[in-house]
Scaffold this active site. Sequence first.
Site, PDB file in Angstrom:
ATOM      1  N   ARG A 298      -8.014 -20.975  -1.251  1.00 18.24           N
ATOM      2  CA  ARG A 298      -6.893 -20.593  -0.387  1.00 18.24           C
ATOM      3  C   ARG A 298      -5.724 -21.534  -0.629  1.00 18.24           C
ATOM      4  O   ARG A 298      -5.912 -22.747  -0.669  1.00 18.24           O
ATOM      5  CB  ARG A 298      -7.308 -20.667   1.085  1.00 18.24           C
ATOM      6  CG  ARG A 298      -6.184 -20.327   2.065  1.00 18.24           C
ATOM      7  CD  ARG A 298      -6.702 -20.316   3.502  1.00 18.24           C
ATOM      8  NE  ARG A 298      -5.666 -19.925   4.449  1.00 18.24           N
ATOM      9  CZ  ARG A 298      -4.883 -20.774   5.126  1.00 18.24           C
ATOM     10  NH1 ARG A 298      -5.031 -22.079   4.973  1.00 18.24           N
ATOM     11  NH2 ARG A 298      -3.965 -20.325   5.959  1.00 18.24           N
TER      12      ARG A 298
ATOM     13  N   LEU B 109      10.895   1.310   7.280  1.00 13.05           N
ATOM     14  CA  LEU B 109      10.327   1.767   6.016  1.00 13.05           C
ATOM     15  C   LEU B 109      11.105   3.005   5.564  1.00 13.05           C
ATOM     16  O   LEU B 109      11.415   3.877   6.382  1.00 13.05           O
ATOM     17  CB  LEU B 109       8.848   2.118   6.185  1.00 13.05           C
ATOM     18  CG  LEU B 109       8.191   2.465   4.843  1.00 13.05           C
ATOM     19  CD1 LEU B 109       7.969   1.208   4.013  1.00 13.05           C
ATOM     20  CD2 LEU B 109       6.888   3.208   5.035  1.00 13.05           C
TER      21      LEU B 109
ATOM     22  N   GLU C  88      11.655   2.531  14.463  1.00 12.55           N
ATOM     23  CA  GLU C  88      10.783   3.620  13.970  1.00 12.55           C
ATOM     24  C   GLU C  88       9.499   3.619  14.782  1.00 12.55           C
ATOM     25  O   GLU C  88       9.308   2.775  15.671  1.00 12.55           O
ATOM     26  CB  GLU C  88      10.499   3.446  12.480  1.00 12.55           C
ATOM     27  CG  GLU C  88       9.832   2.132  12.138  1.00 12.55           C
ATOM     28  CD  GLU C  88       9.731   1.851  10.636  1.00 12.55           C
ATOM     29  OE1 GLU C  88       9.660   2.803   9.836  1.00 12.55           O
ATOM     30  OE2 GLU C  88       9.694   0.662  10.273  1.00 12.55           O
TER      31      GLU C  88
ATOM     32  N   TYR D 165       0.825  -1.206   0.000  1.00 14.25           N
ATOM     33  CA  TYR D 165       0.000   0.000   0.000  1.00 14.25           C
ATOM     34  C   TYR D 165       0.854   1.250   0.000  1.00 14.25           C
ATOM     35  O   TYR D 165       2.074   1.193   0.191  1.00 14.25           O
ATOM     36  CB  TYR D 165      -0.968   0.000   1.184  1.00 14.25           C
ATOM     37  CG  TYR D 165      -0.363   0.348   2.546  1.00 14.25           C
ATOM     38  CD1 TYR D 165       0.475  -0.545   3.210  1.00 14.25           C
ATOM     39  CD2 TYR D 165      -0.633   1.568   3.162  1.00 14.25           C
ATOM     40  CE1 TYR D 165       1.016  -0.220   4.450  1.00 14.25           C
ATOM     41  CE2 TYR D 165      -0.100   1.895   4.408  1.00 14.25           C
ATOM     42  CZ  TYR D 165       0.725   0.987   5.050  1.00 14.25           C
ATOM     43  OH  TYR D 165       1.261   1.308   6.269  1.00 14.25           O
TER      44      TYR D 165
ATOM     45  N   LYS E 150       6.416  -1.978   1.921  1.00 11.63           N
ATOM     46  CA  LYS E 150       5.240  -1.401   2.580  1.00 11.63           C
ATOM     47  C   LYS E 150       4.037  -2.333   2.434  1.00 11.63           C
ATOM     48  O   LYS E 150       3.148  -2.106   1.618  1.00 11.63           O
ATOM     49  CB  LYS E 150       4.940  -0.004   2.007  1.00 11.63           C
ATOM     50  CG  LYS E 150       4.059   0.839   2.910  1.00 11.63           C
ATOM     51  CD  LYS E 150       4.111   2.312   2.515  1.00 11.63           C
ATOM     52  CE  LYS E 150       3.099   3.169   3.237  1.00 11.63           C
ATOM     53  NZ  LYS E 150       3.238   3.199   4.688  1.00 11.63           N
TER      54      LYS E 150
ATOM     55  N   ARG F 150       8.379   4.104  -4.645  1.00  6.82           N
ATOM     56  CA  ARG F 150       8.414   3.121  -3.551  1.00  6.82           C
ATOM     57  C   ARG F 150       7.416   1.991  -3.813  1.00  6.82           C
ATOM     58  O   ARG F 150       7.697   0.820  -3.517  1.00  6.82           O
ATOM     59  CB  ARG F 150       8.136   3.785  -2.211  1.00  6.82           C
ATOM     60  CG  ARG F 150       8.300   2.799  -1.050  1.00  6.82           C
ATOM     61  CD  ARG F 150       8.205   3.455   0.308  1.00  6.82           C
ATOM     62  NE  ARG F 150       6.897   4.046   0.534  1.00  6.82           N
ATOM     63  CZ  ARG F 150       6.612   4.876   1.541  1.00  6.82           C
ATOM     64  NH1 ARG F 150       7.556   5.234   2.393  1.00  6.82           N
ATOM     65  NH2 ARG F 150       5.405   5.367   1.680  1.00  6.82           N
TER      66      ARG F 150
HETATM   67  N1  PDD Z   1       2.713   5.064   7.315  1.00  5.78           N
HETATM   68  N2  PDD Z   1       7.377   3.878   8.937  1.00  5.78           N
HETATM   69  C1  PDD Z   1       6.245   3.139   8.925  1.00  5.78           C
HETATM   70  C2  PDD Z   1       6.243   1.832   9.619  1.00  5.78           C
HETATM   71  C3  PDD Z   1       5.110   3.629   8.249  1.00  5.78           C
HETATM   72  O1  PDD Z   1       3.979   2.889   8.227  1.00  5.78           O
HETATM   73  C4  PDD Z   1       5.159   4.895   7.612  1.00  5.78           C
HETATM   74  C5  PDD Z   1       3.984   5.462   6.862  1.00  5.78           C
HETATM   75  C6  PDD Z   1       6.359   5.627   7.677  1.00  5.78           C
HETATM   76  C7  PDD Z   1       6.517   6.972   7.018  1.00  5.78           C
HETATM   77  O2  PDD Z   1       6.574   6.860   5.602  1.00  5.78           O
HETATM   78  P1  PDD Z   1       6.066   8.056   4.669  1.00  5.78           P
HETATM   79  O3  PDD Z   1       6.828   9.272   5.080  1.00  5.78           O
HETATM   80  O4  PDD Z   1       6.411   7.615   3.312  1.00  5.78           O
HETATM   81  O5  PDD Z   1       4.578   8.202   4.923  1.00  5.78           O
HETATM   82  C8  PDD Z   1       7.449   5.076   8.336  1.00  5.78           C
HETATM   83  C9  PDD Z   1       1.524   5.500   6.605  1.00  5.78           C
HETATM   84  C10 PDD Z   1       1.337   6.979   6.635  1.00  5.78           C
HETATM   85  C11 PDD Z   1       0.321   4.728   7.134  1.00  5.78           C
HETATM   86  O6  PDD Z   1       0.495   3.547   7.354  1.00  5.78           O
HETATM   87  O7  PDD Z   1      -0.778   5.287   7.287  1.00  5.78           O
END
Ligand code: PDD
Length: 285
Positions: free
Chosen positions: A100, A205, A181, A32, A149, A51
Amino acid sequence: MRTVYLNGDYLPETEAKVSIFDRGFLMADGVYEVTSVLDGKLIDFAGHAVRLERSLSELDMRSPISMDDLLEVHRELVRLNEIEEGMVYLQITRGAPNDRDFAYPPAETEPTIVLFTQNKPGLANSPAALKGMKVISIPDARWGRRDIKTVQLLYPSMGKMMAKAAGCDDAWMVEDGAVTEGTSNNAYIVKGNTIITRQLSNDILHGITRAAVLRFAKEAQMKVEERAFTIAEAQEADEAFITSASTFVMPVVEIDGTALGDGTPGPVAARLREIYLEESRKTAV
Ligand code: PDD
């Protein structure tokens, strides 16, 4: 009612249906992206598209759409749903075979693609940015490919619930003694004129907001150190903050019950938030 996008069609949200055999539903076999919208325009779309392609290729998944068409779908949903400030959520899964099975389905199985908007008036002028966030630390119990992601978000959801139960806003995850993170954001500390954030690897990420903020910080003559840090070091820092597409730059004022400095958002986070919003509005599409 929102208009959403599913496999080539724009539909009312209640009419968009996905198979019970969808690999996203059964196996979390999907990726996503979340792209923010300011002034009705997409922030850093190109970064999110790059990405996305990387996430897909790391999982041997093909995209059902070209990146040019994907931009058009994003724009059309923003237009149809009259989004001035908010987000566009995009998900691609390995599609729906007719049963499945752990094995990937045949390559000709059509991936499932879904996009929807989230309307968030006041996203840029969020009062939370003036107040700052409180975080707790939790062990990082996720899998080893956090650079992809994927939609496997159960542990981040559990982390948010643990934070909530502790009266806090989010959790920073710790592995081998160092912060990886936040549950849905990248984590930073500030010491004097230096911004410290974990180096890129498969452990985190590769945030699109992170890349932009580090670039703007360097342009503003701030020093950037990409290295791991501990919770103890963070508690001693002058400031801390997080970045993500949905929060931009958001100050952190408390870690595991210890207030940072005087417990109010610091000037570096405030400045970076301002620069980030200003600069990314300029290049929004
Ligand atoms: N999340 N680290 C993780 C684990 C994340 O899920 C996200 C983003 C980030 C920041 O990445 P970016 O700057 O590209 O949004 C770092 C999104 C916003 C979400 O899951 O809603």
